[in-house]
Scaffold this motif. Sequence first.
Motif, PDB file in Angstrom:
ATOM      1  N   LEU A 138       0.820  -1.168  -0.129  1.00  0.00           N
ATOM      2  CA  LEU A 138      -0.142  -0.013  -0.004  1.00  0.00           C
ATOM      3  C   LEU A 138       0.957   1.210   0.072  1.00  0.00           C
ATOM      4  CD1 LEU A 138      -2.547  -1.237   2.535  1.00  0.00           C
ATOM      5  CD2 LEU A 138      -3.195  -1.053   0.071  1.00  0.00           C
ATOM      6  N   ARG A 139       1.843   1.321   0.755  1.00  0.00           N
ATOM      7  CA  ARG A 139       2.683   2.452   0.831  1.00  0.00           C
ATOM      8  C   ARG A 139       3.519   2.548  -0.458  1.00  0.00           C
ATOM      9  NH1 ARG A 139       8.075   2.688   1.660  1.00  0.00           N
ATOM     10  NH2 ARG A 139       8.307   0.317   2.278  1.00  0.00           N
ATOM     11  N   LEU A 185       4.620   2.430  -7.834  1.00  0.00           N
ATOM     12  CA  LEU A 185       4.459   1.362  -8.563  1.00  0.00           C
ATOM     13  C   LEU A 185       3.459   1.725  -9.905  1.00  0.00           C
ATOM     14  CD1 LEU A 185       3.462  -1.763  -6.291  1.00  0.00           C
ATOM     15  CD2 LEU A 185       5.501  -1.277  -7.862  1.00  0.00           C
ATOM     16  N   LEU A 186       2.427   2.617  -9.692  1.00  0.00           N
ATOM     17  CA  LEU A 186       1.725   2.999 -10.484  1.00  0.00           C
ATOM     18  C   LEU A 186       2.184   3.798 -11.548  1.00  0.00           C
ATOM     19  CD1 LEU A 186      -1.297   2.834 -11.520  1.00  0.00           C
ATOM     20  CD2 LEU A 186      -1.858   5.018 -10.154  1.00  0.00           C
ATOM     21  N   ALA A 210       1.131  -2.538 -10.831  1.00  0.00           N
ATOM     22  CA  ALA A 210       0.117  -1.999 -10.094  1.00  0.00           C
ATOM     23  C   ALA A 210      -1.443  -2.466 -10.401  1.00  0.00           C
ATOM     24  CB  ALA A 210       0.290  -0.311 -10.229  1.00  0.00           C
ATOM     25  N   PHE A 211      -1.477  -2.502 -11.695  1.00  0.00           N
ATOM     26  CA  PHE A 211      -2.884  -2.917 -11.972  1.00  0.00           C
ATOM     27  C   PHE A 211      -3.208  -4.268 -11.607  1.00  0.00           C
ATOM     28  CE2 PHE A 211      -2.872   0.172 -16.053  1.00  0.00           C
ATOM     29  CZ  PHE A 211      -3.122   1.146 -14.950  1.00  0.00           C
ATOM     30  N   GLY A 228      -6.695   3.595  -3.606  1.00  0.00           N
ATOM     31  CA  GLY A 228      -7.102   3.677  -5.020  1.00  0.00           C
ATOM     32  C   GLY A 228      -7.824   4.733  -5.039  1.00  0.00           C
ATOM     33  N   LEU A 229      -8.802   5.267  -4.270  1.00  0.00           N
ATOM     34  CA  LEU A 229      -9.678   6.378  -4.305  1.00  0.00           C
ATOM     35  C   LEU A 229      -8.925   7.758  -3.951  1.00  0.00           C
ATOM     36  CD1 LEU A 229     -12.870   4.951  -2.266  1.00  0.00           C
ATOM     37  CD2 LEU A 229     -13.016   5.591  -4.889  1.00  0.00           C
ATOM     38  N   SER A 230      -7.841   7.607  -3.084  1.00  0.00           N
ATOM     39  CA  SER A 230      -7.140   8.860  -2.994  1.00  0.00           C
ATOM     40  C   SER A 230      -6.282   9.163  -4.165  1.00  0.00           C
ATOM     41  CB  SER A 230      -6.203   8.498  -1.845  1.00  0.00           C
ATOM     42  OG  SER A 230      -5.174   9.320  -1.810  1.00  0.00           O
TER      43      SER A 230
END
Length: 173
Positions: free
Chosen positions: A13-14, A19-20, A27-28, A161-163
């Motif tokens: 998560l961090r 990664l994205l 990331a996907f 994800g929403l962030s």
Amino acid sequence: MASIEKLHPTDVLRLFPRLLQVYPDVAFTIPCIPPVGAWEHNHLSSKFGWRLHPIQGRFKHHEGIDIAGPHQLVRSTASGVVYKAGYERGLGLYVIIDHGNSYQTIYGHLALLHCKAKQKVRIGEPLGVLGQTGQATGLHLHYAVRKAGRYLDPGAYLTVGLSLINQYVSTIP
């Protein structure tokens, strides 16, 4: 960078924003987008953790979250391969996706299935329709995340994800 399989969930998560940027294909495969669309017609009806089971009437660990709302498409929260799709007494119509990185996601109580076992799915692809099959007290999606066989709170992944989605949207003129 260590492979996703070896990273602790909090490290995944961090590192997700990085990664994205650098490895979007990796990331996907991490489940982090909402499995249902617009939140204005949906709400969280049950959280991850211990609760009084609404049908069995005893305290039991809820290994996912429940998202209540009207019939609507349920989408894959990450790319992967459908590991199982079928019917089970408790989950009703369900789909399990293997994301190939020690993560699996589970989607339960569906009204219809739009996929089958061994099918490749991309992030955001429709899997079925939110429903009330199996042991369900109303229309909702049971959504769970597993890493290396251990259930994790999906809320932490959806928050990341929403962030990122909100950050992106705020940059659009």
